[in-house]
Design a protein around this motif. Structure first.
Motif, PDB file in Angstrom:
ATOM      1  N   MET A 174     -37.129 -17.241 -28.100  1.00 61.19           N
ATOM      2  CA  MET A 174     -37.774 -18.042 -27.072  1.00 61.19           C
ATOM      3  C   MET A 174     -39.268 -18.069 -27.356  1.00 61.19           C
ATOM      4  O   MET A 174     -39.880 -17.041 -27.596  1.00 61.19           O
ATOM      5  N   GLN A 175     -39.846 -19.242 -27.307  1.00 67.99           N
ATOM      6  CA  GLN A 175     -41.272 -19.404 -27.535  1.00 67.99           C
ATOM      7  C   GLN A 175     -41.969 -19.610 -26.181  1.00 67.99           C
ATOM      8  O   GLN A 175     -41.478 -20.352 -25.341  1.00 67.99           O
ATOM      9  N   ILE A 176     -43.100 -18.959 -26.020  1.00 68.47           N
ATOM     10  CA  ILE A 176     -43.845 -19.058 -24.766  1.00 68.47           C
ATOM     11  C   ILE A 176     -45.043 -19.975 -24.991  1.00 68.47           C
ATOM     12  O   ILE A 176     -45.927 -19.674 -25.793  1.00 68.47           O
ATOM     13  N   ALA A 177     -45.064 -21.089 -24.281  1.00 64.91           N
ATOM     14  CA  ALA A 177     -46.086 -22.116 -24.489  1.00 64.91           C
ATOM     15  C   ALA A 177     -47.483 -21.653 -24.081  1.00 64.91           C
ATOM     16  O   ALA A 177     -48.469 -22.029 -24.696  1.00 64.91           O
ATOM     17  N   ASP A 178     -47.567 -20.866 -23.033  1.00 64.10           N
ATOM     18  CA  ASP A 178     -48.859 -20.429 -22.502  1.00 64.10           C
ATOM     19  C   ASP A 178     -49.001 -18.914 -22.603  1.00 64.10           C
ATOM     20  O   ASP A 178     -49.421 -18.263 -21.665  1.00 64.10           O
ATOM     21  N   HIS A 179     -48.681 -18.384 -23.761  1.00 67.56           N
ATOM     22  CA  HIS A 179     -48.666 -16.928 -23.934  1.00 67.56           C
ATOM     23  C   HIS A 179     -50.097 -16.406 -24.108  1.00 67.56           C
ATOM     24  O   HIS A 179     -50.519 -16.032 -25.201  1.00 67.56           O
ATOM     25  N   PHE A 180     -50.827 -16.397 -23.002  1.00 66.58           N
ATOM     26  CA  PHE A 180     -52.206 -15.925 -22.986  1.00 66.58           C
ATOM     27  C   PHE A 180     -52.261 -14.565 -22.303  1.00 66.58           C
ATOM     28  O   PHE A 180     -51.508 -14.296 -21.363  1.00 66.58           O
ATOM     29  N   GLU A 181     -53.165 -13.732 -22.740  1.00 63.73           N
ATOM     30  CA  GLU A 181     -53.222 -12.348 -22.238  1.00 63.73           C
ATOM     31  C   GLU A 181     -53.461 -12.279 -20.732  1.00 63.73           C
ATOM     32  O   GLU A 181     -53.029 -11.329 -20.091  1.00 63.73           O
ATOM     33  N   GLU A 182     -54.122 -13.276 -20.154  1.00 59.30           N
ATOM     34  CA  GLU A 182     -54.386 -13.253 -18.718  1.00 59.30           C
ATOM     35  C   GLU A 182     -53.150 -13.622 -17.892  1.00 59.30           C
ATOM     36  O   GLU A 182     -53.127 -13.375 -16.689  1.00 59.30           O
ATOM     37  N   LEU A 183     -52.159 -14.243 -18.509  1.00 58.39           N
ATOM     38  CA  LEU A 183     -51.052 -14.811 -17.750  1.00 58.39           C
ATOM     39  C   LEU A 183     -49.706 -14.114 -17.943  1.00 58.39           C
ATOM     40  O   LEU A 183     -48.812 -14.295 -17.118  1.00 58.39           O
ATOM     41  N   TRP A 184     -49.534 -13.361 -19.013  1.00 55.94           N
ATOM     42  CA  TRP A 184     -48.227 -12.758 -19.312  1.00 55.94           C
ATOM     43  C   TRP A 184     -48.352 -11.250 -19.479  1.00 55.94           C
ATOM     44  O   TRP A 184     -49.325 -10.758 -20.028  1.00 55.94           O
ATOM     45  N   SER A 185     -47.322 -10.560 -19.057  1.00 58.86           N
ATOM     46  CA  SER A 185     -47.243  -9.117 -19.238  1.00 58.86           C
ATOM     47  C   SER A 185     -47.108  -8.799 -20.731  1.00 58.86           C
ATOM     48  O   SER A 185     -46.463  -9.547 -21.471  1.00 58.86           O
ATOM     49  N   PRO A 186     -47.676  -7.673 -21.175  1.00 58.31           N
ATOM     50  CA  PRO A 186     -47.515  -7.260 -22.572  1.00 58.31           C
ATOM     51  C   PRO A 186     -46.051  -7.072 -22.981  1.00 58.31           C
ATOM     52  O   PRO A 186     -45.725  -7.101 -24.162  1.00 58.31           O
ATOM     53  N   SER A 187     -45.161  -6.915 -22.002  1.00 61.72           N
ATOM     54  CA  SER A 187     -43.746  -6.726 -22.325  1.00 61.72           C
ATOM     55  C   SER A 187     -43.133  -7.968 -22.977  1.00 61.72           C
ATOM     56  O   SER A 187     -42.052  -7.897 -23.556  1.00 61.72           O
ATOM     57  N   PHE A 188     -43.833  -9.106 -22.921  1.00 62.92           N
ATOM     58  CA  PHE A 188     -43.341 -10.331 -23.549  1.00 62.92           C
ATOM     59  C   PHE A 188     -43.835 -10.473 -24.988  1.00 62.92           C
ATOM     60  O   PHE A 188     -43.580 -11.487 -25.630  1.00 62.92           O
ATOM     61  N   GLY A 189     -44.525  -9.478 -25.490  1.00 60.90           N
ATOM     62  CA  GLY A 189     -44.982  -9.514 -26.870  1.00 60.90           C
ATOM     63  C   GLY A 189     -46.465  -9.811 -26.976  1.00 60.90           C
ATOM     64  O   GLY A 189     -47.182  -9.890 -25.981  1.00 60.90           O
ATOM     65  N   ARG A 190     -46.885  -9.965 -28.198  1.00 64.84           N
ATOM     66  CA  ARG A 190     -48.311 -10.182 -28.487  1.00 64.84           C
ATOM     67  C   ARG A 190     -48.725 -11.584 -28.056  1.00 64.84           C
ATOM     68  O   ARG A 190     -48.142 -12.578 -28.502  1.00 64.84           O
ATOM     69  N   PRO A 191     -49.751 -11.696 -27.205  1.00 64.98           N
ATOM     70  CA  PRO A 191     -50.199 -13.012 -26.754  1.00 64.98           C
ATOM     71  C   PRO A 191     -50.936 -13.772 -27.856  1.00 64.98           C
ATOM     72  O   PRO A 191     -51.369 -13.189 -28.853  1.00 64.98           O
ATOM     73  N   ARG A 192     -51.092 -15.065 -27.642  1.00 62.05           N
ATOM     74  CA  ARG A 192     -51.852 -15.915 -28.566  1.00 62.05           C
ATOM     75  C   ARG A 192     -53.327 -15.567 -28.514  1.00 62.05           C
ATOM     76  O   ARG A 192     -54.083 -15.918 -29.411  1.00 62.05           O
ATOM     77  N   GLY A 193     -53.750 -14.913 -27.446  1.00 58.02           N
ATOM     78  CA  GLY A 193     -55.147 -14.585 -27.228  1.00 58.02           C
ATOM     79  C   GLY A 193     -55.493 -14.876 -25.781  1.00 58.02           C
ATOM     80  O   GLY A 193     -54.619 -15.025 -24.934  1.00 58.02           O
ATOM     81  N   SER A 194     -56.782 -14.989 -25.520  1.00 58.01           N
ATOM     82  CA  SER A 194     -57.248 -15.317 -24.179  1.00 58.01           C
ATOM     83  C   SER A 194     -57.139 -16.818 -23.955  1.00 58.01           C
ATOM     84  O   SER A 194     -57.363 -17.617 -24.874  1.00 58.01           O
ATOM     85  N   VAL A 195     -56.837 -17.199 -22.736  1.00 61.62           N
ATOM     86  CA  VAL A 195     -56.772 -18.625 -22.404  1.00 61.62           C
ATOM     87  C   VAL A 195     -58.122 -19.284 -22.696  1.00 61.62           C
ATOM     88  O   VAL A 195     -58.178 -20.470 -23.058  1.00 61.62           O
ATOM     89  N   ARG A 196     -59.204 -18.531 -22.600  1.00 58.93           N
ATOM     90  CA  ARG A 196     -60.546 -19.075 -22.850  1.00 58.93           C
ATOM     91  C   ARG A 196     -60.717 -19.558 -24.287  1.00 58.93           C
ATOM     92  O   ARG A 196     -61.552 -20.412 -24.558  1.00 58.93           O
ATOM     93  N   GLU A 197     -59.929 -19.009 -25.191  1.00 60.29           N
ATOM     94  CA  GLU A 197     -59.999 -19.420 -26.603  1.00 60.29           C
ATOM     95  C   GLU A 197     -59.320 -20.764 -26.849  1.00 60.29           C
ATOM     96  O   GLU A 197     -59.446 -21.330 -27.936  1.00 60.29           O
ATOM     97  N   PHE A 198     -58.606 -21.283 -25.863  1.00 60.15           N
ATOM     98  CA  PHE A 198     -57.820 -22.496 -26.032  1.00 60.15           C
ATOM     99  C   PHE A 198     -58.289 -23.634 -25.133  1.00 60.15           C
ATOM    100  O   PHE A 198     -57.539 -24.558 -24.851  1.00 60.15           O
ATOM    101  N   LEU A 199     -59.557 -23.578 -24.718  1.00 59.53           N
ATOM    102  CA  LEU A 199     -60.124 -24.636 -23.896  1.00 59.53           C
ATOM    103  C   LEU A 199     -60.700 -25.723 -24.796  1.00 59.53           C
ATOM    104  O   LEU A 199     -61.325 -25.430 -25.806  1.00 59.53           O
TER     105      LEU A 199
END
Length: 127
Positions: A1-26
């Motif tokens: 399963m791919q997480i479209a908004d896998h940002f550290e501010e929005l998802w628990s670490p239990s879902f794996g390594r995030p893409r980074g901070s949402v701020r990096e994708f503005l």
């Protein structure tokens, strides 16, 4: 399963390594098809429904009703507030997810119940 908004501010670490901070994708401007993208995100198959409103993690002071709920199109998973971040802050999505939306004509594909239940199981293992 791919997480479209896998940002550290929005998802628990239990879902794996995030893409980074949402701020990096503005981005400085909206997608040309921003309305189509927002409608696609709002039309997703609801996997988890969470009552309440989540705060905008980027500090606008707005609260998004159902923001912590989870949706899917059968291949991708996202939070209920992703449409807000795309519309209000021009958050950039993974190119593969945009291709999926375009290939579907921005119409939510049908997903059979057994597949939705499998996605729910995947989420619950990490929740």
């Amino acid at each position: 399963m791919q997480i479209a908004d896998h940002f550290e501010e929005l998802w628990s670490p239990s879902f794996g390594r995030p893409r980074g901070s949402v701020r990096e994708f503005l981005a400085s401007a909206a997608y040309p098809e921003q309305g189509d993208i927002a409608r696609y995100l709002q039309a997703g198959h609801e996997i988890i429904s969470v009552m309440g409103a989540s705060p905008d993690v980027l500090g606008s002071g707005e609260r998004i009703v159902g923001g912590d709920s989870l949706y899917t199109d059968g291949e991708w998973l996202w939070r209920g507030d992703l449409w807000f971040y795309v519309r209000s802050h021009y958050v950039r999505l993974p190119e593969e997810f945009l291709i999926r939306m375009r290939d579907c004509g921005y119409c939510m594909p049908d997903v059979q119940r057994p597949k939705l239940l499998g996605i729910l199981d995947w989420v619950e293992e990490r929740w």
